[in-house]
Design a protein around this motif. Structure first.
Motif, short mmCIF file in Angstrom:
data_model
loop_
_atom_site.label_atom_id
_atom_site.label_comp_id
_atom_site.label_asym_id
_atom_site.label_seq_id
_atom_site.Cartn_x
_atom_site.Cartn_y
_atom_site.Cartn_z
N ASP A 284 0.81 -1.22 0.00
CA ASP A 284 0.00 0.00 0.00
C ASP A 284 0.84 1.26 0.00
O ASP A 284 0.29 2.36 0.01
CB ASP A 284 -0.89 0.01 1.24
N TYR A 299 0.37 6.49 0.04
CA TYR A 299 -0.36 5.29 0.43
C TYR A 299 -1.57 5.10 -0.47
O TYR A 299 -2.14 6.08 -0.98
CB TYR A 299 -0.86 5.42 1.88
N VAL A 302 -4.70 7.80 -0.73
CA VAL A 302 -4.49 9.22 -0.41
C VAL A 302 -4.86 10.08 -1.61
O VAL A 302 -4.84 9.63 -2.75
CB VAL A 302 -3.04 9.52 0.03
N ASP A 303 -5.19 11.33 -1.34
CA ASP A 303 -5.45 12.27 -2.42
C ASP A 303 -4.17 12.47 -3.23
O ASP A 303 -3.08 12.44 -2.70
CB ASP A 303 -5.86 13.63 -1.85
N ARG A 314 -10.18 -0.07 -4.56
CA ARG A 314 -11.59 -0.29 -4.22
C ARG A 314 -11.99 0.40 -2.93
O ARG A 314 -13.18 0.54 -2.64
CB ARG A 314 -11.84 -1.80 -4.06
N LEU A 315 -11.02 0.79 -2.11
CA LEU A 315 -11.30 1.27 -0.76
C LEU A 315 -10.60 2.60 -0.51
O LEU A 315 -9.60 2.90 -1.17
CB LEU A 315 -10.80 0.23 0.26
N PRO A 316 -11.08 3.36 0.46
CA PRO A 316 -10.39 4.61 0.80
C PRO A 316 -9.09 4.32 1.56
O PRO A 316 -8.85 3.18 1.98
CB PRO A 316 -11.39 5.32 1.71
N GLY A 317 -8.30 5.33 1.75
CA GLY A 317 -7.01 5.20 2.44
C GLY A 317 -7.14 4.52 3.79
O GLY A 317 -8.13 4.70 4.51
N GLY A 318 -6.13 3.75 4.12
CA GLY A 318 -6.10 3.12 5.44
C GLY A 318 -6.87 1.82 5.53
O GLY A 318 -6.94 1.23 6.60
N HIS A 319 -7.44 1.38 4.43
CA HIS A 319 -8.15 0.11 4.39
C HIS A 319 -7.34 -0.80 3.47
O HIS A 319 -7.51 -0.75 2.24
CB HIS A 319 -9.57 0.30 3.84
N PRO A 320 -6.46 -1.62 4.05
CA PRO A 320 -5.48 -2.34 3.23
C PRO A 320 -6.11 -3.24 2.17
O PRO A 320 -7.01 -4.02 2.44
CB PRO A 320 -4.72 -3.19 4.26
N GLU A 321 -5.59 -3.08 0.95
CA GLU A 321 -5.89 -4.04 -0.11
C GLU A 321 -4.63 -4.87 -0.32
O GLU A 321 -3.53 -4.41 -0.08
CB GLU A 321 -6.28 -3.32 -1.40
N ARG B 262 -5.31 8.14 8.35
CA ARG B 262 -6.21 7.53 7.39
C ARG B 262 -7.21 6.63 8.13
O ARG B 262 -8.39 6.99 8.24
CB ARG B 262 -5.38 6.75 6.36
N ASN B 263 -6.74 5.57 8.69
CA ASN B 263 -7.66 4.67 9.39
C ASN B 263 -6.86 3.93 10.44
O ASN B 263 -6.69 2.73 10.41
CB ASN B 263 -8.29 3.68 8.38
N GLN B 280 -3.98 -1.78 12.46
CA GLN B 280 -4.82 -2.17 11.34
C GLN B 280 -4.24 -1.81 9.99
O GLN B 280 -4.51 -2.48 9.00
CB GLN B 280 -6.21 -1.52 11.51
N GLU B 281 -3.48 -0.74 9.94
CA GLU B 281 -2.91 -0.35 8.65
C GLU B 281 -1.73 -1.25 8.26
O GLU B 281 -1.21 -1.13 7.15
CB GLU B 281 -2.53 1.13 8.67
N PHE B 323 -8.29 -5.70 4.20
CA PHE B 323 -9.56 -5.33 4.82
C PHE B 323 -10.71 -6.21 4.34
O PHE B 323 -11.52 -6.68 5.13
CB PHE B 323 -9.81 -3.86 4.49
N SER C 292 -4.01 15.06 3.26
CA SER C 292 -4.27 13.98 2.30
C SER C 292 -3.85 12.62 2.82
O SER C 292 -4.25 11.60 2.27
CB SER C 292 -3.50 14.25 1.01
#
Lengths: 387, 387, 387, 387
Positions: A284, A299, A302-303, A314-321, B262-263, B280-281, B323, C292
């Protein structure tokens, strides 16, 4: 409405690691649906596995040949549209060629084939037949790898000068193949794996990743391949020195005896004006370094990410893919490409962002050249153009 | 063969973040299938969204009431089996109650309800009707959270003495709700969010996570809640001091104005004989610290994880799961529980490892108590037992 | 030429940890020279220790009173110029007062005194006598802490809204004082440590650090102090909720029973436009976070640091400086201040960048107020102005 | 009492980076004292610099020859005892030889000399004259490097199979030498630097570090050296493939054009039973990895370190020690060795733990062999034994 692409799978039986990954990747976004399979050369096993996956029993075949034939008889709106190949390496070629000739698009695991001649034949035939052919060099599916590519392309790093890509694992530090471990056994067998183990299995990913991000292809290479664990038939540790077009210097490592490494794929690119660093085990994150030494860490989510990276999240920042999501990006793009070809419409800007049969052949050429260089103990020409 | 559970979704229209997460989580392992939906209170929008998801048009309803009624008319082998609720908070209660009374099992987003009385009613009714009810405190779905729980339970940390859980985000650092941002608007509206924003939205996850890992429940608390951004109706930053059963001291933070986060959900547990740390990150990692200061870092997929953690992984070490995979672990366990109830069989050892309606009610009680403590400026009793 | 400042040390015998740190910090840059000492109340031990440090035997005294008297008889160009106090807390006051009255400048370890009245007396006397008085809140000596201060002062973070400072250690997780461990024994004894252990010993550093970086002072506080290890006389774990001037919310933790933590001092500051994060165990690094979520990581020695940070570095980037170097920055600045006062000249722009007797008294006030709040179980006014 | 060793310095004028490091390292523990210097070939400058360091004006010499002669006239109890050489590389040999012949012990910066013949002459002469000779390969002074060495020696990693050492910097990404930057100018000039820039300046440290930790010496090597920045006379980027005694495979990188890298020296050693990883920019930390992938992280000051590592620490855990402290460990051990030779006594168990003239010569041999291999484009024998 999103019409899922119907696919049949060859390989990917109950013990296979990568088959389940392909199925989850295909499933994640709802853009593919499994309709057929030849999961095993044992018809009973194949049927049992198909049942566990909810397949129509008549479409769990005992061989890939039977699958190609059986599906051909089905009406066009039920018939599978693409074949996914997740067998040991030596079977990729006949199955892929068969699928192409039978009119199917192909998704094939890497390395594409065990010989360059076979790989070039697949390039030629898929082009002649106008088929879509994806080789799952899946690591380029990560959004931050795409961000890296865009940053290099935008010139943020200046001229690329030094490329370091390492892919190291430790799982083959003992002679697992002597214990009958299935994954190790075929990977260590030249008949099934081809002329290389470490380079073919993971070095080809490293090569693909470096090429995707930098946009550069090697022009020369010097390889040093070794078999560290006694009794092993193929190399389990290798280093390749590279020269890229434009003069950049490169260093590629593939090792399966690096004890304790899990799946350590890391790319560093140093340019005249900056550097970047990406690590698959922390996917990430993209580290950019200025000449001053100040780091900028981007990350997922992030914007300010490039449209290419953002389109693959698929997810906003901080939601690990993770790994499956990155793999799914290949499937999603292939599905969209296929739908556009069949249903029309303009498609999306990144639908063609998946590794193709040419990328796969380039990897096979790289492996062959490295094996030859190591044998000769000297630098060799590493240039390759599609036939 | 794995029989997928048929579900209907309430909420989760095209703009919703969490609805798509639920659908991907349900889809990942092939154990659920979406068959119905009330995605919007606007029937046309609901139908269009259903179509984009490949739903039978007759089963894309204009309201949750219509969905419950419509599905009831379908034959048992087609009818949905469970209702997934992903609406704003204030609607959880009526929909969940309606679903229970109509004979459906329920998966509901958190916080369970906006009042404790409602939450306790759901506990009582789901128990009386013998329904399965999962509240998606999804962070406990991560394998390394499960490993943490097992380590505490095994006594590796000795007596738990200090618990620090922080859940911080920065996305509400400006008055987004004044700009009509949809996620911010309902979360900041007491009518729809309930008596709390930061605590309800994310603090309830932190509370659940700490309880899951330590096995401890708070006995007393002191809360300090604040509204940092002028014009906001609910708190956007809060700290709660805790005492746990057995005397452990706790510190819980929930903040939505922590610029740049972020989260950031992190749990640290200090015991008399060791400590653990999970973020979590970076969810694939669990840090264990000995009294000496030496750290042991466990990763997803390494040898030696507990059976509970290992059972919730899909990939070998070094292949990041994220996530969606953690969220999918809740869905998978609920599906298996439901299948065992219907089809018989023994089920697996961890099938019941998902947060229940009691866990959801415990979270609502925590929120209410914290809001009351902050208003009173003093310590309050924090004990709760299911009705 | 650099004229080293001649100093005498009180405390810092062979078993003392902090005395050796002070001596190395003083020695590092060649700007101080040890000429006298009262290292022990046992004259023989003091002399032996002085000899091991290369001191003139006549200047290794058996008491601080003897040292002040003995040095007074020496000619001005040989006599010590400053007194360094590294005794247990309860002795700071009489020694510092004695040194001031005898005409010496003072460097004193923290906390300044065990009562606010004593601290305020030192403020008053040092001002009246025009003496330099440094209290070694040494963590503000780190270059990246100085960079953090400059960033906040420049407005890079916007308005400060949330301050989180935690200082946690695990070394007192058992009742070390019952085993006669020297450091633990006096720190756990109210007669020698004062009214607080964790807050006094390390919380006072955290308080000082937050104030230095943000430029803000607390206006109100609520403290929760606890004694986790049975048999201990003073608190070993504490949390303080804070309100700062301007409305920022704060959270300060001091814990000595956080098993496995070595010396975990971390400061996070969240502003309306950005955040920063600094960790003492990784002191060369300052993390800045944009709204961001993009991070910028600064390191010791990179281009673009503020003049204040750059002036406190000795090495180029990538050459780690640590605890002693940061401590030495206090000594260097005090030495330069003293030399300018005696030898004239303009001095350097950051010569006054060291914590003063007022900073020390502010810390003592903070400790007293927190202890009172915890006893009362309510918020208290936390404002303090120098007498 | 600790008797400081009296030393004279050659080089290390006001603009020099490394001279000040040596002086601080010598000063830190109070075991050395600077008594003489030939800081510049300009006598006035040398005198001025000596004055700024508090030297007796008569002992700030205009040349190293004058220093050796001048000191020889002083009485034995005032005369310098050792010479510290911090000049550009080409001067190391004549000064060191002169110092040895004049009866002084030597501390010399690296690389030892610019030719192997010179290096071997110093080995021979220092042995014949029974002098102590330390070459400041300072990175082996870090406590965690010593811990790494002990772990390998104890067999914790099993048989060493793969060694990866990289030392990369970015400061020469532009042609600094064309701008007259002093450090770059002499390092880029074959007359002063010798036959190599990157390998000589930093690669020699990497070579020394790998040898110190593994106890292994290379038997064969293949080098690829390049000059990335146009106009540069010597290589600024190099990779060396290695074979070690016992069959281990090695990879050594030295690069000065890796944009953004500050001082990135990292060593990874993979054995049959475990791996270790150490990074100079995070020197307090040693990462050990088990075959399972579980990591154990050791830190400076934690319980359970080897006696060798513990003996080279000054502070408890969590109090970072850095570059100067590691450098000072060399000085401390040399001082103790010298004192034992002169004053008698048994000395301490690790007093001889510093890099010697043989280590320095081994580094020069490595450089020469790598330069020859790169020129020849083939593998060369890399074995070396002291003359």
């Amino acid at each position: 409405m999103t019409r899922p692409i119907r696919y049949g799978m060859v390989g990917g039986g109950p013990d296979a690691f990568i088959g389940a990954v392909h199925r989850r990747a295909a499933r994640l976004d709802g853009e593919w649906t499994l309709v057929a399979g030849a999961f095993s050369s044992d018809a009973t096993r194949s049927r049992a596995h198909g049942a566990s996956l909810g397949l129509d029993p008549s479409r769990a075949y005992g061989s890939w040949v039977a699958m190609l034939e059986g599906e051909a008889w089905l009406p066009a709106d039920r018939r599978m549209e693409a074949v996914v190949i997740v067998t040991p390496n030596h079977l990729h070629f006949p199955i892929a060629l068969g699928a192409l000739e039978a009119g199917f698009d192909v998704v094939c695991d890497k390395p594409l084939t065990t010989t360059l001649a076979d790989a070039e034949a697949l390039v030629t035939r898929s082009r002649a037949l106008d088929r879509v052919f994806c080789v799952t060099h899946n690591y380029t599916g990560y959004p931050m790898v795409k961000e890296a590519r865009e940053r290099v392309a935008a010139g943020d790093l200046g001229d690329v000068r030094r490329v370091v890509v390492e892919y190291t694992q430790g799982w083959l530090r003992t002679l697992l193949e002597a214990e009958g471990q299935k994954q190790a056994t075929w990977r260590g067998d030249p008949e099934r794996a081809g002329p290389s183990s470490a380079l073919g299995d993971i070095g080809s990913h490293a090569h693909n990743l470096a090429g995707y991000v930098t946009g550069l292809a090697p022009t020369e290479l010097f390889a040093d391949l070794g078999t560290v664990v006694p009794g092993r038939a193929l190399e389990d540790d290798g280093t390749v020195l590279l020269r890229y077009a434009g003069g950049a210097r490169g260093l590629l490592t593939a090792s399966q005896i690096s004890t304790g490494e899990r799946n350590h794929l890391r790319l560093r690119v140093y340019g005249s004006e900056g550097a970047l660093d990406w690590l698959q085990e922390r996917p990430d994150r993209l580290r950019l370094v200025a000449p001053s030494g100040v780091e900028t860490i981007l990350y997922d989510g992030v914007d300010g990410l490039s449209p290419r990276a953002a389109a693959h999240l698929r997810l906003p920042g901080g939601h690990p893919e993770g790994f499956i999501e990155a793999f799914a990006n290949l499937y999603r793009n292939v599905a969209r490409t296929l739908r556009t070809r069949r249903d029309g419409g303009g498609g999306g800007p990144f639908d063609d962002d998946f590794p193709t049969v040419e990328d796969g052949a380039r990897g096979v050429h790289f492996i062959e050249t490295a094996v030859a260089s190591a044998a000769a103990g000297r630098w060799l020409d590493a240039g390759w153009s599609p036939p």
